[in-house]
Design a protein around this motif. Structure first.
Motif, PDB file in Angstrom:
ATOM      1  N   GLY A   1      25.618  43.152  23.855  1.00 24.94           N
ATOM      2  CA  GLY A   1      24.966  42.589  25.159  1.00 24.94           C
ATOM      3  C   GLY A   1      24.445  43.559  26.054  1.00 24.94           C
ATOM      4  N   LYS A   2      24.447  45.073  25.869  1.00 26.39           N
ATOM      5  CA  LYS A   2      24.381  45.983  26.935  1.00 26.39           C
ATOM      6  C   LYS A   2      22.823  45.930  27.229  1.00 26.39           C
ATOM      7  N   ILE A   3      21.783  45.564  26.411  1.00 28.63           N
ATOM      8  CA  ILE A   3      20.272  45.539  26.655  1.00 28.63           C
ATOM      9  C   ILE A   3      19.954  44.427  27.653  1.00 28.63           C
ATOM     10  N   PHE A   4      21.132  43.435  27.779  1.00 28.09           N
ATOM     11  CA  PHE A   4      20.774  42.470  28.801  1.00 28.09           C
ATOM     12  C   PHE A   4      21.381  42.807  30.455  1.00 28.09           C
ATOM     13  N   LYS A   5      22.157  43.912  30.274  1.00 29.24           N
ATOM     14  CA  LYS A   5      22.640  44.087  31.547  1.00 29.24           C
ATOM     15  C   LYS A   5      21.844  45.264  32.104  1.00 29.24           C
ATOM     16  N   ASN A   6      21.336  46.390  31.419  1.00 26.66           N
ATOM     17  CA  ASN A   6      20.547  47.344  32.050  1.00 26.66           C
ATOM     18  C   ASN A   6      19.355  47.740  31.108  1.00 26.66           C
ATOM     19  N   ASP A   7      18.503  48.373  31.634  1.00 23.99           N
ATOM     20  CA  ASP A   7      17.207  48.722  31.081  1.00 23.99           C
ATOM     21  C   ASP A   7      17.394  49.793  30.049  1.00 23.99           C
ATOM     22  N   PHE A   8      17.441  49.722  28.757  1.00 25.79           N
ATOM     23  CA  PHE A   8      17.399  50.792  27.828  1.00 25.79           C
ATOM     24  C   PHE A   8      16.357  51.009  26.880  1.00 25.79           C
ATOM     25  N   SER A   9      15.449  50.359  27.275  1.00 29.39           N
ATOM     26  CA  SER A   9      14.091  50.386  26.282  1.00 29.39           C
ATOM     27  C   SER A   9      13.748  51.856  26.120  1.00 29.39           C
TER      28      SER A   9
ATOM     29  N   TYR B   1      20.023  54.137   8.417  1.00 34.32           N
ATOM     30  CA  TYR B   1      19.436  54.852   9.802  1.00 34.32           C
ATOM     31  C   TYR B   1      20.409  54.714  10.979  1.00 34.32           C
ATOM     32  N   ARG B   2      20.928  56.039  11.486  1.00 33.73           N
ATOM     33  CA  ARG B   2      21.792  55.974  12.790  1.00 33.73           C
ATOM     34  C   ARG B   2      21.220  55.423  13.798  1.00 33.73           C
ATOM     35  N   HIS B   3      20.104  55.313  14.233  1.00 37.45           N
ATOM     36  CA  HIS B   3      19.581  54.955  15.467  1.00 37.45           C
ATOM     37  C   HIS B   3      19.563  53.421  15.382  1.00 37.45           C
ATOM     38  N   PHE B   4      19.154  52.940  14.021  1.00 36.66           N
ATOM     39  CA  PHE B   4      19.408  51.465  13.886  1.00 36.66           C
ATOM     40  C   PHE B   4      20.909  50.905  14.061  1.00 36.66           C
ATOM     41  N   ARG B   5      21.919  51.658  13.631  1.00 40.43           N
ATOM     42  CA  ARG B   5      23.298  51.274  13.654  1.00 40.43           C
ATOM     43  C   ARG B   5      23.511  51.361  15.343  1.00 40.43           C
ATOM     44  N   LEU B   6      23.151  52.244  16.019  1.00 39.87           N
ATOM     45  CA  LEU B   6      23.131  52.488  17.476  1.00 39.87           C
ATOM     46  C   LEU B   6      22.802  51.165  18.107  1.00 39.87           C
ATOM     47  N   THR B   7      21.360  50.814  17.961  1.00 35.97           N
ATOM     48  CA  THR B   7      20.841  49.865  18.697  1.00 35.97           C
ATOM     49  C   THR B   7      21.376  48.294  18.287  1.00 35.97           C
ATOM     50  N   PHE B   8      21.819  48.368  16.972  1.00 36.46           N
ATOM     51  CA  PHE B   8      22.500  47.141  16.773  1.00 36.46           C
ATOM     52  C   PHE B   8      23.790  46.775  17.387  1.00 36.46           C
TER      53      PHE B   8
ATOM     54  N   MET C   1      24.474  47.983  20.207  1.00 38.60           N
ATOM     55  CA  MET C   1      24.087  47.730  22.001  1.00 38.60           C
ATOM     56  C   MET C   1      23.657  46.315  21.945  1.00 38.60           C
ATOM     57  N   VAL C   2      22.982  45.777  20.844  1.00 38.67           N
ATOM     58  CA  VAL C   2      22.471  44.490  21.051  1.00 38.67           C
ATOM     59  C   VAL C   2      23.412  43.429  20.972  1.00 38.67           C
ATOM     60  N   ILE C   3      24.631  43.760  19.768  1.00 36.53           N
ATOM     61  CA  ILE C   3      25.678  43.093  19.742  1.00 36.53           C
ATOM     62  C   ILE C   3      26.672  42.856  20.918  1.00 36.53           C
TER      63      ILE C   3
ATOM     64  N   GLY D   1      21.008  36.240  11.253  1.00 40.42           N
ATOM     65  CA  GLY D   1      21.724  37.265  12.317  1.00 40.42           C
ATOM     66  C   GLY D   1      21.153  38.688  12.013  1.00 40.42           C
ATOM     67  N   GLY D   2      21.180  39.069  10.825  1.00 48.23           N
ATOM     68  CA  GLY D   2      20.823  40.419  10.364  1.00 48.23           C
ATOM     69  C   GLY D   2      19.524  40.617  10.567  1.00 48.23           C
ATOM     70  N   ASN D   3      18.570  39.903  10.481  1.00 45.58           N
ATOM     71  CA  ASN D   3      17.139  40.085  10.749  1.00 45.58           C
ATOM     72  C   ASN D   3      16.622  40.322  12.150  1.00 45.58           C
ATOM     73  N   LEU D   4      17.324  39.306  12.827  1.00 49.69           N
ATOM     74  CA  LEU D   4      17.307  39.376  14.212  1.00 49.69           C
ATOM     75  C   LEU D   4      17.578  40.525  15.191  1.00 49.69           C
ATOM     76  N   LEU D   5      18.598  41.185  14.675  1.00 46.14           N
ATOM     77  CA  LEU D   5      19.103  42.416  15.084  1.00 46.14           C
ATOM     78  C   LEU D   5      17.804  43.430  14.850  1.00 46.14           C
ATOM     79  N   VAL D   6      17.058  43.376  13.503  1.00 49.52           N
ATOM     80  CA  VAL D   6      16.108  44.417  13.350  1.00 49.52           C
ATOM     81  C   VAL D   6      15.087  44.121  14.048  1.00 49.52           C
ATOM     82  N   ILE D   7      14.754  42.829  14.214  1.00 48.12           N
ATOM     83  CA  ILE D   7      13.614  42.373  15.194  1.00 48.12           C
ATOM     84  C   ILE D   7      13.605  42.921  16.627  1.00 48.12           C
ATOM     85  N   ILE D   8      14.873  42.601  17.282  1.00 50.84           N
ATOM     86  CA  ILE D   8      15.100  42.852  18.569  1.00 50.84           C
ATOM     87  C   ILE D   8      15.172  44.405  18.792  1.00 50.84           C
TER      88      ILE D   8
END
Length: 308
Positions: free
Chosen positions: A296-304, A283-290, A292-294, A30-37
């Motif tokens: 499911g926001k990245i599956f609804k819109n394009d935040f890349s 790192y704050r940006h990783f906390r933010l992306t985690f 969003m991934v948890i 779970g933890g490392n998938l968050l980093v990879i994604i």
């Protein structure tokens, strides 16, 4: 009666080990998938430094996917021929992935050294090509160590119903593996983080003398000290007991009980669970992306292309 009680106690031990390995495997994945994604999806995170974190996360993820499930299978299977094959495969993968993880941590410390101590040279020295060479070196060294120790073992099998990789007449290879798989990267990491801490404190003193902002500097020093202490503390707590035990196990004519070796090995595996916390959650940006991934926001819109 005593034999029956002993068998029950051993059975309880195996149950606890299987439960622990199962939970640890889920947490590691779970933890490392968050980093990879996060690194793969968000383009702002496509930096040479984060590619080192990506390599580390991949190695740790594979520990959770292969090493721990194979360990559970070895504990519950009763077919000796299957045990022998799985033991060899598990042991080889375990060595390769864990040593890769350790060397990735070492190269991350090198990256942090240039970022803190040589900021003007950082972009020219730590390029994508250099990071690629670091990643390649991590996996190459680990594969060489894992392959050598695995295939040199003349009779990998079960000892006291436990998968044991290191057999007799492997003392030289084992000590060399410990040296290159742990001691050298651990020494490099320790020296680098001590240097970083000294430089950070020296810089903080200069800022203090110039601005007299004692409160701000003191807080900065405490944060830097705490972060570096956590980085080295988690790494050392997880891995030092195992490598000390396995080295003593070899030089003492393999007298250490297999259960002790396995217990410290499982402690080492927990480092793959803590790595995403130590190297990403700060790192704050990783906390933010985690988040969003948890959610499911990245599956609804394009935040890349989102600015983090």
């Amino acid at each position: 009666m005593a034999i029956f009680v002993s068998a029950l106690q051993q059975g309880d031990y195996f149950i606890y080990i299987c439960i622990f390995c199962g939970l640890l495997s889920v947490l590691i994945m779970g933890g490392n998938l968050l980093v990879i994604i996060s690194i793969v999806y968000f383009k702002q995170l496509h930096t040479p430094t984060n590619y080192l974190m990506l390599s580390l996360a991949v190695a740790d993820l594979l520990v959770g996917i292969f090493t721990l499930p194979f360990t559970i299978i070895l504990f519950v299977t009763s077919y000796s021929s299957v045990q022998g094959i799985l033991c060899k495969v598990r042991s080889g993968l375990d060595l390769i992935l864990c040593v890769t993880s350790i060397w990735n941590l070492c190269f991350i410390s090198v990256d942090r050294y240039y970022a803190v101590c040589q900021p003007l040279r950082y972009r020219s020295e730590i390029t994508g090509r250099v990071i690629g060479m670091m990643i390649l070196a991590s996996w190459t060294v680990a594969t060489a160590i894992g392959g050598t120790l695995t295939f040199q073992s003349p009779d990998i099998g079960q000892s006291s119903t436990m998968c044991v990789l290191f057999q007799n007449k492997m003392l030289k290879s084992l000590l060399l593996g410990t040296l290159f798989g742990f001691c050298i990267p651990a020494i490099i990491m320790s020296a680098i983080y001590i240097k970083i801490l000294l430089v950070a404190q020296r810089q903080a003193c200069k800022i203090l003398n110039m601005s007299k902002s004692g409160t701000t500097v003191s807080r900065s020093e405490r944060k830097a000290t705490k972060t570096l202490a956590i980085v080295m503390g988690v790494f050392m707590i997880c891995w030092v007991p195992f490598f000390i035990t396995i080295s003593f196990h070899a030089v003492s004519n393999y007298s250490t009980p297999p259960s002790v070796v396995h217990s410290f090995k499982m402690l080492g595996w927990t480092n793959s669970m803590f790595n995403p916390c130590v190297y990403a959650f700060f790192y704050r940006h990783f906390r933010l992306t985690f988040g969003m991934v948890i959610k499911g926001k990245i599956f609804k819109n394009d935040f890349s292309n989102m600015r983090l």
